[in-house]
Design a protein around this motif. Structure first.
Motif, PDB file in Angstrom:
ATOM      1  N   GLY A  77      45.318  49.307  54.049  1.00  0.00           N
ATOM      2  CA  GLY A  77      45.581  49.224  55.530  1.00  0.00           C
ATOM      3  C   GLY A  77      46.097  49.985  56.446  1.00  0.00           C
ATOM      4  O   GLY A  77      46.823  49.804  57.393  1.00  0.00           O
ATOM      5  N   LYS A  78      46.610  51.093  55.854  1.00  0.00           N
ATOM      6  CA  LYS A  78      47.571  52.130  56.164  1.00  0.00           C
ATOM      7  C   LYS A  78      46.794  52.889  57.629  1.00  0.00           C
ATOM      8  O   LYS A  78      47.426  52.947  58.536  1.00  0.00           O
ATOM      9  CB  LYS A  78      47.899  53.372  55.314  1.00  0.00           C
ATOM     10  CG  LYS A  78      48.950  52.616  54.300  1.00  0.00           C
ATOM     11  CD  LYS A  78      49.411  54.011  53.377  1.00  0.00           C
ATOM     12  CE  LYS A  78      48.436  54.728  52.784  1.00  0.00           C
ATOM     13  NZ  LYS A  78      47.200  54.303  51.877  1.00  0.00           N
ATOM     14  N   SER A  79      45.564  53.074  57.348  1.00  0.00           N
ATOM     15  CA  SER A  79      44.969  53.795  58.484  1.00  0.00           C
ATOM     16  C   SER A  79      44.523  52.976  59.616  1.00  0.00           C
ATOM     17  O   SER A  79      44.635  53.435  60.938  1.00  0.00           O
ATOM     18  CB  SER A  79      43.471  54.634  58.016  1.00  0.00           C
ATOM     19  OG  SER A  79      43.829  55.705  56.916  1.00  0.00           O
ATOM     20  N   THR A  80      44.089  51.695  59.185  1.00  0.00           N
ATOM     21  CA  THR A  80      43.853  50.584  60.235  1.00  0.00           C
ATOM     22  C   THR A  80      45.246  50.509  60.970  1.00  0.00           C
ATOM     23  O   THR A  80      45.161  50.252  62.539  1.00  0.00           O
ATOM     24  CB  THR A  80      43.586  49.311  59.588  1.00  0.00           C
ATOM     25  OG1 THR A  80      42.363  49.565  58.814  1.00  0.00           O
ATOM     26  CG2 THR A  80      43.366  48.384  60.608  1.00  0.00           C
ATOM     27  N   THR A  81      46.321  50.445  60.456  1.00  0.00           N
ATOM     28  CA  THR A  81      47.550  50.219  60.999  1.00  0.00           C
ATOM     29  C   THR A  81      47.922  51.491  62.169  1.00  0.00           C
ATOM     30  O   THR A  81      48.487  51.183  63.456  1.00  0.00           O
ATOM     31  CB  THR A  81      48.823  50.035  59.919  1.00  0.00           C
ATOM     32  OG1 THR A  81      48.580  48.847  59.238  1.00  0.00           O
ATOM     33  CG2 THR A  81      50.211  49.820  60.635  1.00  0.00           C
ATOM     34  N   MET A  82      47.760  52.537  61.711  1.00  0.00           N
ATOM     35  CA  MET A  82      47.933  53.758  62.564  1.00  0.00           C
ATOM     36  C   MET A  82      47.048  53.659  63.752  1.00  0.00           C
ATOM     37  O   MET A  82      47.518  53.929  64.808  1.00  0.00           O
ATOM     38  CB  MET A  82      47.943  54.937  61.529  1.00  0.00           C
ATOM     39  CG  MET A  82      49.200  55.171  60.897  1.00  0.00           C
ATOM     40  SD  MET A  82      49.077  56.806  60.076  1.00  0.00           S
ATOM     41  CE  MET A  82      50.736  57.276  59.724  1.00  0.00           C
ATOM     42  N   LEU A 109      61.034  63.830  48.752  1.00  0.00           N
ATOM     43  CA  LEU A 109      61.924  64.731  49.033  1.00  0.00           C
ATOM     44  C   LEU A 109      61.919  64.928  50.694  1.00  0.00           C
ATOM     45  O   LEU A 109      62.754  65.507  51.191  1.00  0.00           O
ATOM     46  CB  LEU A 109      61.257  66.281  48.705  1.00  0.00           C
ATOM     47  CG  LEU A 109      61.216  66.561  47.186  1.00  0.00           C
ATOM     48  CD1 LEU A 109      60.322  67.920  46.888  1.00  0.00           C
ATOM     49  CD2 LEU A 109      62.763  66.650  46.677  1.00  0.00           C
ATOM     50  N   THR A 110      60.896  64.053  51.278  1.00  0.00           N
ATOM     51  CA  THR A 110      61.014  64.224  52.798  1.00  0.00           C
ATOM     52  C   THR A 110      61.360  62.783  53.405  1.00  0.00           C
ATOM     53  O   THR A 110      62.204  63.006  54.419  1.00  0.00           O
ATOM     54  CB  THR A 110      59.228  64.442  53.288  1.00  0.00           C
ATOM     55  OG1 THR A 110      58.739  65.855  52.400  1.00  0.00           O
ATOM     56  CG2 THR A 110      59.523  64.688  54.798  1.00  0.00           C
ATOM     57  N   ALA A 111      60.971  61.915  52.994  1.00  0.00           N
ATOM     58  CA  ALA A 111      61.471  60.614  53.872  1.00  0.00           C
ATOM     59  C   ALA A 111      62.784  60.089  53.378  1.00  0.00           C
ATOM     60  O   ALA A 111      63.306  60.323  52.394  1.00  0.00           O
ATOM     61  CB  ALA A 111      60.083  59.431  53.204  1.00  0.00           C
ATOM     62  N   ASP A 112      63.206  59.439  54.589  1.00  0.00           N
ATOM     63  CA  ASP A 112      64.421  58.869  54.582  1.00  0.00           C
ATOM     64  C   ASP A 112      64.518  57.360  54.466  1.00  0.00           C
ATOM     65  O   ASP A 112      65.166  56.485  53.583  1.00  0.00           O
ATOM     66  CB  ASP A 112      65.365  58.906  55.665  1.00  0.00           C
ATOM     67  CG  ASP A 112      65.547  60.480  55.981  1.00  0.00           C
ATOM     68  OD1 ASP A 112      66.052  61.160  54.976  1.00  0.00           O
ATOM     69  OD2 ASP A 112      65.097  60.886  57.101  1.00  0.00           O
ATOM     70  N   HIS A 113      63.441  56.710  54.878  1.00  0.00           N
ATOM     71  CA  HIS A 113      62.841  55.135  54.705  1.00  0.00           C
ATOM     72  C   HIS A 113      61.503  55.212  54.261  1.00  0.00           C
ATOM     73  O   HIS A 113      60.781  56.098  54.659  1.00  0.00           O
ATOM     74  CB  HIS A 113      63.234  54.652  56.213  1.00  0.00           C
ATOM     75  CG  HIS A 113      63.551  53.228  56.377  1.00  0.00           C
ATOM     76  ND1 HIS A 113      64.755  52.569  55.897  1.00  0.00           N
ATOM     77  CD2 HIS A 113      62.552  52.388  56.555  1.00  0.00           C
ATOM     78  CE1 HIS A 113      64.481  51.396  56.102  1.00  0.00           C
ATOM     79  NE2 HIS A 113      63.176  50.982  56.189  1.00  0.00           N
ATOM     80  N   LEU A 114      61.273  53.802  53.662  1.00  0.00           N
ATOM     81  CA  LEU A 114      59.836  53.665  53.289  1.00  0.00           C
ATOM     82  C   LEU A 114      59.495  52.336  53.827  1.00  0.00           C
ATOM     83  O   LEU A 114      60.164  51.337  53.916  1.00  0.00           O
ATOM     84  CB  LEU A 114      59.969  53.650  51.730  1.00  0.00           C
ATOM     85  CG  LEU A 114      59.906  54.989  50.858  1.00  0.00           C
ATOM     86  CD1 LEU A 114      59.999  54.743  49.416  1.00  0.00           C
ATOM     87  CD2 LEU A 114      59.049  55.881  51.508  1.00  0.00           C
ATOM     88  N   ILE A 115      58.233  52.443  54.256  1.00  0.00           N
ATOM     89  CA  ILE A 115      57.413  51.314  54.506  1.00  0.00           C
ATOM     90  C   ILE A 115      56.192  50.972  53.445  1.00  0.00           C
ATOM     91  O   ILE A 115      55.341  51.845  53.633  1.00  0.00           O
ATOM     92  CB  ILE A 115      57.187  51.021  55.839  1.00  0.00           C
ATOM     93  CG1 ILE A 115      58.209  50.679  56.921  1.00  0.00           C
ATOM     94  CG2 ILE A 115      56.100  49.824  56.174  1.00  0.00           C
ATOM     95  CD1 ILE A 115      58.146  50.873  58.285  1.00  0.00           C
ATOM     96  N   VAL A 116      56.115  49.868  52.639  1.00  0.00           N
ATOM     97  CA  VAL A 116      55.059  49.894  51.852  1.00  0.00           C
ATOM     98  C   VAL A 116      54.064  48.551  51.866  1.00  0.00           C
ATOM     99  O   VAL A 116      54.773  47.829  52.071  1.00  0.00           O
ATOM    100  CB  VAL A 116      55.470  50.249  50.319  1.00  0.00           C
ATOM    101  CG1 VAL A 116      54.415  49.983  49.193  1.00  0.00           C
ATOM    102  CG2 VAL A 116      56.787  51.143  49.969  1.00  0.00           C
ATOM    103  N   ILE A 117      52.957  48.867  51.999  1.00  0.00           N
ATOM    104  CA  ILE A 117      52.127  47.772  52.022  1.00  0.00           C
ATOM    105  C   ILE A 117      51.105  47.803  51.083  1.00  0.00           C
ATOM    106  O   ILE A 117      50.717  48.815  50.437  1.00  0.00           O
ATOM    107  CB  ILE A 117      51.511  47.955  53.461  1.00  0.00           C
ATOM    108  CG1 ILE A 117      50.556  49.005  53.638  1.00  0.00           C
ATOM    109  CG2 ILE A 117      52.313  47.886  54.779  1.00  0.00           C
ATOM    110  CD1 ILE A 117      49.568  48.912  54.992  1.00  0.00           C
TER     111      ILE A 117
END
Length: 427
Positions: free
Chosen positions: A39-44, A192-200
């Motif tokens: 559901g990542k693309s749907t959320t975006m 290497l890039t992200a500081d925070h993560l949201i995982v679904i």
């Protein structure tokens, strides 16, 4: 800031996103992770107003995307790098976007320079490679100098230099106080890039925390301990001492010990008290990929199965020609690659009940290099039946099988020159 509250999206009987709530704060790169179909693309798309949520709401700076005044100058996004008219040049594509949003034309040349496409600005986008298309999509996202940026797989198709450039760009944008939301499947790059993560997973929130906390919460840290290889008794002695001290010890395949439950200084003290020399004492922390796989292993919808190659093999059609016989094959001293196949088949199928032959069948048949001599019980799929063995001309004794050399490769017959086929002049 992006904020989703109870976000739900259904397509008929399928629920793509269910009761999803999170915040993407400015000043940090927030990674958006999840398996395919989660559901990542749907959320975006719902964030950008391209899809309407079935329930819940998502806002940018407190407003739905469609109610933002001059939204392209406040929000930049890259969802599909191929969403470009192929007949337009890179500059004309960006110029049309700028004119629709009231952005000065000079900004077009600025972003072309930022993404490194100034040399191909006048070329049509249909001739761009995948990486060049990604750069053009990033340029379109940066066109309005927005405070909120969304990127879906921004490094797809980029070379190592381009990946490093995107990584530094994301960090620089976040350092300026912008909100950067990045979706990617490259765990090493997210680490290497992200500081925070949201995982679904399957449309539901699995984690909303920093990268460091995510790895610690979904992995078990351990220490790797190694004793001298020449003294195996020290390994057993150390393992017993660590277990008595409250540690959990597991052997590694290379002879080292994996120790959990004890800090490194305590392991060193136990080894010193036991009189054991150490060749290695190192901490080990799971990677983001390992932690991600551990968390999402139950939310993966598409899993591969074993490749049953035997089911792809079909018997030869009726009337197919068998492989060409090779005189002398299987005799002592024989060595040759398998014969060419007939009938256009890439591999010759052995007769029913015959054992498969390797690439060097002579070795299997007791030929050159086969230990133990010939194997009488090993059938040879390429061997010619005795009833079809070539016969020697009458009046001549048959040559020994071992003395028959492998046949030379057959070549196509060469046509005779035209003048040689004419009858001789009687004069």
């Amino acid at each position: 800031m992006i904020e989703a509250v109870g976000l739900t999206k259904r397509y008929g009987d399928k629920t793509a996103v269910y009761n999803l709530s999170f915040q993407v704060r400015p000043g940090a790169v927030t990674g958006f992770l999840g398996p395919n179909g989660s559901g990542k693309s749907t959320t975006m798309r719902m964030i950008l107003g391209l899809d309407n949520p079935t329930a819940g709401a998502v806002t940018i700076g407190g407003y739905p995307y469609r109610k933002l005044p001059n939204a392209p100058r406040q929000v930049g996004a890259l969802l599909d790098a191929k969403a470009v008219h192929g007949g337009r040049s890179a500059r004309n594509h960006l110029l049309s976007l700028a004119q629709l949003s009231g952005i000065p034309a000079r900004r077009v040349d600025e972003v072309l320079g930022v993404v490194g496409l100034q040399e191909v600005a006048k070329k049509r986008s249909k001739g761009f490679s995948l990486g060049m298309g990604q750069r053009l999509g990033i340029a379109a996202a940066l066109l309005g100098d927005p405070q909120v940026l969304l990127f879906d797989e921004p490094v797809n198709g980029l070379d190592p230099e381009g990946i490093l450039w995107v990584r530094n760009l994301m960090k620089a944008l976040a350092a300026e106080g912008r909100t950067v939301f990045v979706s990617s499947h490259l765990m090493s790059e997210m680490a290497l890039t992200a500081d925070h993560l949201i995982v679904i997973g399957r449309g539901q929130l699995l984690a909303d925390m920093s990268v460091r906390d995510f790895i610690s919460a979904n992995s078990a840290d351990f220490a790797r301990v190694r004793t001298p290889d020449t003294e195996p008794q020290l390994r057993e002695k150390l393992g017993s001492a660590l277990a008595e001290a409250g540690g959990h010890v597991l052997p590694e395949q290379d002879g080292a010990l994996r120790v959990t439950g004890l800090a490194l200084p305590r392991i060193s003290d136990v080894a010193h008290e036991a009189g054991v020399r150490l060749w290695e004492l190192s901490p080990h922390q799971a990677s983001l990929e390992e932690a991600y796989m551990r968390m999402t292993q139950g939310a993966v919808d598409y899993r591969s199965t074993a490749d049953q190659k035997a089911g792809l093999q079909q018997p030869l059609p009726p009337g197919a020609q068998p492989p060409m016989p090779v005189p002398g094959q299987g005799q002592p001293g024989w060595y040759a690659p398998p014969p060419p196949q007939q009938g256009g088949q890439p591999f010759a199928m052995p007769a029913p009940g015959a054992a498969p032959a390797g690439p060097y069948d002579g070795a299997q048949a007791g030929g050159h290099g086969a230990p133990g001599g010939p194997s009488a019980g090993a059938p040879n799929p390429y061997a010619q039946p005795a009833s079809q063995a070539p016969q020697a001309p009458q009046g001549q004794a048959p040559a020994p099988a071992a003395a028959v050399p492998p046949p030379a490769p057959q070549q196509a017959p060469v046509a005779a020159p035209a003048d040689l086929t004419k009858p001789e002049d009687p004069r």
